[in-house]
Design a protein around this motif. Structure first.
Motif, mmCIF file in Angstrom:
data_model
loop_
_atom_site.group_PDB
_atom_site.id
_atom_site.type_symbol
_atom_site.label_atom_id
_atom_site.label_comp_id
_atom_site.label_asym_id
_atom_site.label_seq_id
_atom_site.Cartn_x
_atom_site.Cartn_y
_atom_site.Cartn_z
ATOM 1 N N GLU B 147 0.835 -1.206 0.000
ATOM 2 C CA GLU B 147 0.000 0.000 0.000
ATOM 3 C C GLU B 147 0.865 1.250 0.000
ATOM 4 N N ILE B 148 1.814 1.293 -0.956
ATOM 5 C CA ILE B 148 2.707 2.452 -1.086
ATOM 6 C C ILE B 148 2.863 2.787 -2.563
ATOM 7 N N HIS B 149 3.320 4.004 -2.866
ATOM 8 C CA HIS B 149 3.637 4.333 -4.257
ATOM 9 C C HIS B 149 4.869 3.551 -4.681
ATOM 10 N N ILE B 150 4.861 3.148 -5.916
ATOM 11 C CA ILE B 150 5.894 2.196 -6.340
ATOM 12 C C ILE B 150 7.294 2.798 -6.380
ATOM 13 N N ASP B 151 7.364 4.155 -6.435
ATOM 14 C CA ASP B 151 8.709 4.748 -6.450
ATOM 15 C C ASP B 151 9.497 4.393 -5.193
ATOM 16 N N HIS B 152 8.777 4.029 -4.084
ATOM 17 C CA HIS B 152 9.483 3.644 -2.860
ATOM 18 C C HIS B 152 10.224 2.327 -3.030
ATOM 19 N N ILE B 153 9.820 1.529 -4.045
ATOM 20 C CA ILE B 153 10.491 0.232 -4.222
ATOM 21 C C ILE B 153 11.164 0.126 -5.596
ATOM 22 N N THR B 154 11.153 1.228 -6.356
ATOM 23 C CA THR B 154 11.785 1.213 -7.672
ATOM 24 C C THR B 154 13.312 1.240 -7.508
ATOM 25 N N LYS B 155 14.028 0.424 -8.346
ATOM 26 C CA LYS B 155 15.501 0.418 -8.273
ATOM 27 C C LYS B 155 16.041 1.803 -8.552
ATOM 28 N N GLU B 156 17.046 2.150 -7.861
ATOM 29 C CA GLU B 156 17.647 3.492 -7.948
ATOM 30 C C GLU B 156 17.959 3.873 -9.397
ATOM 31 N N GLU B 157 18.558 2.892 -10.175
ATOM 32 C CA GLU B 157 19.006 3.246 -11.522
ATOM 33 C C GLU B 157 17.852 3.577 -12.469
ATOM 34 N N TYR B 158 16.596 3.182 -12.089
ATOM 35 C CA TYR B 158 15.456 3.469 -12.983
ATOM 36 C C TYR B 158 14.639 4.664 -12.549
ATOM 37 N N LYS B 159 15.004 5.322 -11.490
ATOM 38 C CA LYS B 159 14.208 6.457 -11.006
ATOM 39 C C LYS B 159 14.443 7.686 -11.857
#
Ligand code: SF4
Lengths: 423, 159
Positions: B147-159
């Motif tokens: 229940e969080i926005h996916i940017d919290h779990i997105t790999k650093e290199e893809y942000k």
């Protein structure tokens, strides 16, 4: 839990519970009326009896104590009244054990003082604590508790202990025990308040910080004077002037509950003193019943004139600073009262609406059938009647936006419909 | 008292340095949350609220709550931003008697003689929750990891 064997119940109807809805049924029937207020009403209606364990908790050094009239307590004092957990007072005395219904019991269970009915605990209760001035005497030797009486947050002055209506045979109000008992004061030194005693007692009372929020002055009617009731008016003005000497503000929280004064008298009462609110009780909201219940009042002031004086009082004291009350239930007394609770409720609420539309506040007392009154042998109506009137008066006051602070649970405590107005 | 408060919550409510808030509802159902200077915990675990104004909305709502068994919430926030919330039902309004007079005296000594006291409310706690943000965040993330926005779990290199 104690038995009820020792309760004096000379004429309790053994089947009364079968003839009316129970306390718990009424709680369910009126879900928007506070259970504390329904408790207050029913205990005032049916009265209480104290068990030995409950009386053992009474401490003369702490509590306000009343000497009961009935032999059942064998000369022991009983609590003057009770407090519920929400701060609601139950103004109840042993006289209520004269009703045709079983009184509630005050007992001690698991170390708590509790209100009990048929072995079921209704709630915890406390005894009123007395103010410190109750143990003092004035320089004239008068016990100060005889000069000023007290409830948990208010003090009161009995301006006159003798009601003149009892001087004329058949003129006393039929439900009244004060007037009947007051005859013994006639012509005595304590027939009216003593200004020196009052001043000295006030000086002691105001030392008790946090103890009081207001005063009520009341007493029997005095019809003598240049105009009828001028002497009564002078008595209230004199007493209010004494009280006013201790306050730095021109007005102080106060209420006079008197005979209905005319406009000129009301203006004197307001402008010559620091009085903030005024009550004069119609006692019944129906002219025929008023004449029957209060023949003395009716002989001097007609029902319509009493109402006019209330409307004048609203103009002088302001909306929310004037109210009138009924002894609710007495309008159903026999033989001339209403014959059904439904009719009594309809008439009471219609007249209540008329009064409120003129800005007059409403209050009702639960009729306490007092020994010594003309109506001593009567029976108050059902709990359903009382809760209906309580809610009806409350709803009308809300509709006309009439504040009730002048007679709140702090400044009086006696009136269920006003006690309901705390939310 | 059956429900036991944590030592941390008790300390937070007893500290004069904490900010305390009471939230109540009245007959119209509207929430009413206000800071209150004087809320503390007694030795028996009861919450005590000093209501200074007879005519306040909180006073009305507390009466409503004791009459109809409604829950109220009190929160204490410490200077280091820890916060504790207790919920319970008002048990008693002390409006007279020696306990009230002692409280009246205490209020005037603390806040000045101009201040009044209307009632001392005793509230029986039924629940307690630490509301400190980091604590709540850790708890909610563990309980509801998706229940969080996916940017919290997105790999650093893809942000
Ligand atoms: S006016 Fe009526 S109720 Fe009042 S004291 Fe006289 S007789 Fe009693």
């Amino acid at each position: 839990m104690a038995t009820e064997e020792k309760i004096r119940k000379p004429k309790i109807d053994p089947d009364w519970r079968k003839k009316e809805e129970s306390f718990f049924e009424i709680l369910k029937k009126y879900p928007t009326v506070s259970p504390f207020i329904i408790t207050q009403i029913d205990v005032q209606r049916r009265g209480v009896h104290y068990t030995d364990a409950a009386l053992a908790r009474l401490d003369p050094a702490i509590h306000q104590i009343t000497k009961p009239h009935f032999a059942v307590y064998e000369g022991r004092g009983i609590p003057t009244s009770l407090l519920l957990r929400d701060g609601t007072s139950i103004i109840v005395s042993e006289t209520s054990t004269q009703t045709w219904r079983d009184p509630y019991l005050i007992d001690v269970v698991d170390g708590k003082t509790v209100l009990v009915d048929e072995d079921r605990i209704i709630d915890e209760v406390e005894y009123w604590e007395k103010p410190q001035f109750f143990d003092k005497t004035t320089s004239r030797g008068t016990p100060m508790k005889e000069v000023l009486d007290a409830r948990p947050q208010r003090y009161s002055v009995s301006m006159s202990n003798y009601c003149h209506f009892w001087a004329v045979p058949g003129h006393g109000c039929k439900y009244c025990g004060i007037g009947a008992g007051g005859v013994r004061y006639k012509g005595k030194a304590n027939e009216r308040f003593n200004a020196d005693d009052l001043r000295e007692t006030m000086l002691e009372l105001v030392k008790e910080k946090g103890r009081f929020v207001g005063v009520i002055l009341t007493g029997g009617s005095i019809f003598s004077g240049n105009e009828p009731f001028d002497d009564e008016l002078e008595g209230y003005i004199a007493a209010l002037k004494v009280l006013g000497t201790v306050f730095e503000t021109p007005r102080f929280p106060s209420q006079v509950n008197s005979t209905a004064f005319n406009r000129k008298q009301l203006e004197r009462l307001y402008y010559e003193t620091g009085l903030t609110s005024y009550t004069t009780d119609l006692e019944a909201f129906d002219e025929r019943i008023y004449k029957w219940l209060c023949p003395g009042k009716a002989a001097y002031i007609s029902y319509d004139e009493w109402k006019r004086r209330l409307y004048d009082a609203v103009e002088i004291f302001g909306k929310g600073q004037v109210n009138t009350g009924i002894v609710s239930g007495a309008e159903l007394a026999t033989p001339h009262g209403f014959t059904s609770e439904a009719e009594a409720i309809r008439v009471d609420l219609e007249e209540a609406e008329e009064l409120a539309s003129h800005g007059v506040g409403l209050k009702h007392d639960v009729w306490n059938v007092v020994p010594g009154s003309i109506f001593w042998n009567q029976n108050p109506p059902s709990l359903d009647y009382y809760v209906h009137i309580t809610k009806g008066f409350y709803d009308i006051l809300q509709k006309y936006r009439i504040p009730t602070y002048m007679d709140s649970y702090r400044k009086c405590g006696m009136h269920p419909n006003v006690n309901l107005d705390r939310i | 008292m059956s429900f036991q408060l944590s030592p941390e919550a008790i300390a937070a409510f007893r500290s004069p340095d904490s900010v305390k808030i009471i939230a109540t509802v009245g007959k119209d159902g509207a929430p009413h949350a206000v800071p209150k200077g004087l809320i503390t915990i007694l030795d028996d675990g009861s919450v005590v609220v000093y209501e200074l104004l007879e005519t306040s909305q909180t006073q009305k709502n507390l009466v409503y709550s004791i009459w109809f068994h409604k829950t109220v919430a009190v929160t204490a926030v410490t200077p280091d931003h820890k916060s504790y919330q207790i919920k319970g039902v008002p048990q008693k309004a002390i409006i007279a008697g020696q306990l009230f007079l002692d409280a009246y005296d205490k209020v005037q000594k603390l806040l000045g003689e101009d201040v009044d006291l209307s009632a001392l409310w005793l509230i029986t706690p039924e629940t307690e929750r630490e509301q400190t943000f980091s604590t709540r965040q850790a708890y909610e993330r563990a309980a509801h990891p998706y229940e969080i926005h996916i940017d919290h779990i997105t790999k650093e290199e893809y942000k």
